[in-house]
Design a protein around this motif. Structure first.
Motif, PDB file in Angstrom:
ATOM      1  N   ARG A   2      -2.149  -0.173  -8.716  1.00 34.37           N
ATOM      2  CA  ARG A   2      -3.590  -0.305  -8.945  1.00 34.37           C
ATOM      3  C   ARG A   2      -4.325   0.325  -7.777  1.00 34.37           C
ATOM      4  N   LYS A   3      -5.561   0.771  -8.030  1.00 36.04           N
ATOM      5  CA  LYS A   3      -6.375   1.371  -6.969  1.00 36.04           C
ATOM      6  C   LYS A   3      -7.568   0.468  -6.668  1.00 36.04           C
ATOM      7  N   THR A   4      -8.059   0.613  -5.435  1.00 39.20           N
ATOM      8  CA  THR A   4      -9.210  -0.172  -5.013  1.00 39.20           C
ATOM      9  C   THR A   4      -9.918   0.519  -3.859  1.00 39.20           C
ATOM     10  N   SER A   5     -11.176   0.198  -3.706  1.00 41.57           N
ATOM     11  CA  SER A   5     -11.946   0.578  -2.531  1.00 41.57           C
ATOM     12  C   SER A   5     -12.041  -0.673  -1.668  1.00 41.57           C
ATOM     13  N   ALA A   6     -11.579  -0.582  -0.433  1.00 46.84           N
ATOM     14  CA  ALA A   6     -11.566  -1.745   0.458  1.00 46.84           C
ATOM     15  C   ALA A   6     -12.358  -1.444   1.722  1.00 46.84           C
ATOM     16  N   GLN A   7     -13.229  -2.363   2.108  1.00 48.40           N
ATOM     17  CA  GLN A   7     -14.070  -2.189   3.296  1.00 48.40           C
ATOM     18  C   GLN A   7     -13.286  -2.533   4.553  1.00 48.40           C
ATOM     19  N   VAL A   8     -12.259  -1.744   4.830  1.00 49.51           N
ATOM     20  CA  VAL A   8     -11.341  -2.033   5.933  1.00 49.51           C
ATOM     21  C   VAL A   8     -11.272  -0.926   6.973  1.00 49.51           C
ATOM     22  N   ALA A   9     -12.046   0.134   6.811  1.00 50.14           N
ATOM     23  CA  ALA A   9     -11.935   1.297   7.707  1.00 50.14           C
ATOM     24  C   ALA A   9     -12.327   0.984   9.144  1.00 50.14           C
ATOM     25  N   ALA A  10     -13.084  -0.069   9.380  1.00 54.36           N
ATOM     26  CA  ALA A  10     -13.459  -0.416  10.748  1.00 54.36           C
ATOM     27  C   ALA A  10     -12.256  -0.917  11.550  1.00 54.36           C
ATOM     28  N   ASN A  11     -11.270  -1.500  10.880  1.00 57.96           N
ATOM     29  CA  ASN A  11     -10.110  -2.066  11.579  1.00 57.96           C
ATOM     30  C   ASN A  11      -8.791  -1.354  11.313  1.00 57.96           C
ATOM     31  N   TYR A  12      -8.750  -0.462  10.298  1.00 56.66           N
ATOM     32  CA  TYR A  12      -7.480   0.148   9.919  1.00 56.66           C
ATOM     33  C   TYR A  12      -7.646   1.639   9.661  1.00 56.66           C
ATOM     34  N   VAL A  71       0.865  -1.186   0.000  1.00 56.02           N
ATOM     35  CA  VAL A  71       0.000   0.000   0.000  1.00 56.02           C
ATOM     36  C   VAL A  71       0.902   1.237   0.000  1.00 56.02           C
ATOM     37  N   ILE A  72       0.722   2.086  -1.021  1.00 50.90           N
ATOM     38  CA  ILE A  72       1.536   3.306  -1.113  1.00 50.90           C
ATOM     39  C   ILE A  72       0.711   4.560  -0.809  1.00 50.90           C
ATOM     40  N   ALA A  73      -0.620   4.438  -0.815  1.00 48.96           N
ATOM     41  CA  ALA A  73      -1.490   5.566  -0.471  1.00 48.96           C
ATOM     42  C   ALA A  73      -2.804   5.013   0.052  1.00 48.96           C
ATOM     43  N   ALA A  74      -3.374   5.706   1.024  1.00 53.43           N
ATOM     44  CA  ALA A  74      -4.661   5.307   1.595  1.00 53.43           C
ATOM     45  C   ALA A  74      -5.381   6.554   2.082  1.00 53.43           C
ATOM     46  N   GLU A  75      -6.677   6.607   1.825  1.00 54.86           N
ATOM     47  CA  GLU A  75      -7.474   7.749   2.281  1.00 54.86           C
ATOM     48  C   GLU A  75      -8.903   7.293   2.549  1.00 54.86           C
ATOM     49  N   PRO A  76      -9.608   8.004   3.410  1.00 60.65           N
ATOM     50  CA  PRO A  76     -11.001   7.651   3.704  1.00 60.65           C
ATOM     51  C   PRO A  76     -11.857   7.722   2.434  1.00 60.65           C
ATOM     52  N   TYR A  77     -12.871   6.884   2.383  1.00 60.20           N
ATOM     53  CA  TYR A  77     -13.834   6.880   1.275  1.00 60.20           C
ATOM     54  C   TYR A  77     -15.241   6.893   1.881  1.00 60.20           C
ATOM     55  N   PRO A  78     -15.691   8.065   2.361  1.00 57.89           N
ATOM     56  CA  PRO A  78     -16.967   8.153   3.077  1.00 57.89           C
ATOM     57  C   PRO A  78     -18.194   7.897   2.194  1.00 57.89           C
ATOM     58  N   GLN A  79     -18.059   7.920   0.873  1.00 56.13           N
ATOM     59  CA  GLN A  79     -19.196   7.693  -0.008  1.00 56.13           C
ATOM     60  C   GLN A  79     -19.607   6.221  -0.081  1.00 56.13           C
ATOM     61  N   ALA A  80     -18.767   5.307   0.380  1.00 56.88           N
ATOM     62  CA  ALA A  80     -19.073   3.880   0.333  1.00 56.88           C
ATOM     63  C   ALA A  80     -20.153   3.528   1.349  1.00 56.88           C
ATOM     64  N   ARG A  81     -20.898   2.462   1.064  1.00 51.08           N
ATOM     65  CA  ARG A  81     -21.968   2.014   1.968  1.00 51.08           C
ATOM     66  C   ARG A  81     -21.430   1.477   3.286  1.00 51.08           C
ATOM     67  N   LYS A  82     -20.296   0.782   3.248  1.00 49.88           N
ATOM     68  CA  LYS A  82     -19.666   0.261   4.458  1.00 49.88           C
ATOM     69  C   LYS A  82     -18.364   1.021   4.673  1.00 49.88           C
ATOM     70  N   VAL A  94     -15.595   5.523  -7.707  1.00 48.94           N
ATOM     71  CA  VAL A  94     -14.255   4.983  -7.932  1.00 48.94           C
ATOM     72  C   VAL A  94     -14.317   3.703  -8.753  1.00 48.94           C
ATOM     73  N   MET A  95     -13.392   3.562  -9.702  1.00 50.41           N
ATOM     74  CA  MET A  95     -13.237   2.318 -10.446  1.00 50.41           C
ATOM     75  C   MET A  95     -12.207   1.473  -9.702  1.00 50.41           C
ATOM     76  N   SER A  96     -12.668   0.395  -9.079  1.00 50.10           N
ATOM     77  CA  SER A  96     -11.795  -0.486  -8.314  1.00 50.10           C
ATOM     78  C   SER A  96     -11.123  -1.456  -9.284  1.00 50.10           C
ATOM     79  N   GLU A  97      -9.787  -1.511  -9.253  1.00 44.92           N
ATOM     80  CA  GLU A  97      -9.027  -2.298 -10.217  1.00 44.92           C
ATOM     81  C   GLU A  97      -8.560  -3.653  -9.691  1.00 44.92           C
ATOM     82  N   VAL A  98      -8.600  -3.853  -8.384  1.00 44.18           N
ATOM     83  CA  VAL A  98      -8.218  -5.134  -7.780  1.00 44.18           C
ATOM     84  C   VAL A  98      -9.169  -5.425  -6.626  1.00 44.18           C
TER      85      VAL A  98
END
Length: 123
Positions: A57-67, A30-41, A91-95
């Motif tokens: 590659r970029k992705t939206s990951a449902q990990v904000a509850a733990n990280y 992971v080289i960059a990470a930022e909040p994505y408040p528009q996601a459902r989870k 966002v277009m999630s690539e992975v």
């Protein structure tokens, strides 16, 4: 397809080994990470470096509850890199970043227990 996160659920239907080999699971950092408040989870937007063969590659990951975003920078994660891109909100999630559900159903990321080269493939 419904994914069952219940640890007591039985194993899925058998597949051929050749089907498993079609799923390209790689390690990236992971080289960059930022909040994505528009996601459902609770989610974070991640940019992951998979090395010279695949690149960043970029992705939206449902990990904000733990990280937090800061905790993920520099961390190696596993992801499926050969699914077609998928629109997740704006966002277009690539992975597809891989993880397991904890007891509360929050995602815990899957990663090697020792550093490996970015782009290494699961076998």
């Amino acid at each position: 397809m419904h994914l069952d996160h219940d640890p007591a659920a039985p194993a899925g239907e058998p597949i051929a080994f050749d089907d498993f080999l079609k799923v390209d699971i790689r390690i990236g950092t992971v080289i960059a990470a930022e909040p994505y408040p528009q996601a459902r989870k609770p989610s974070l937007l991640l940019r992951i470096d998979f090395g010279p063969g695949i690149g960043v590659r970029k992705t939206s990951a449902q990990v904000a509850a733990n990280y937090t975003p800061e905790a993920l920078i520099g961390r190696q994660v596993a992801a499926v890199v050969n699914f077609p891109p998928r629109q997740i909100g704006k966002v277009m999630s690539e992975v597809l970043t891989l993880g397991f559900a904890d007891e509360e159903g929050r995602v815990v990321l899957f990663a090697p227990d020792q550093p490996v080269p970015n782009g290494s493939r699961l076998f």
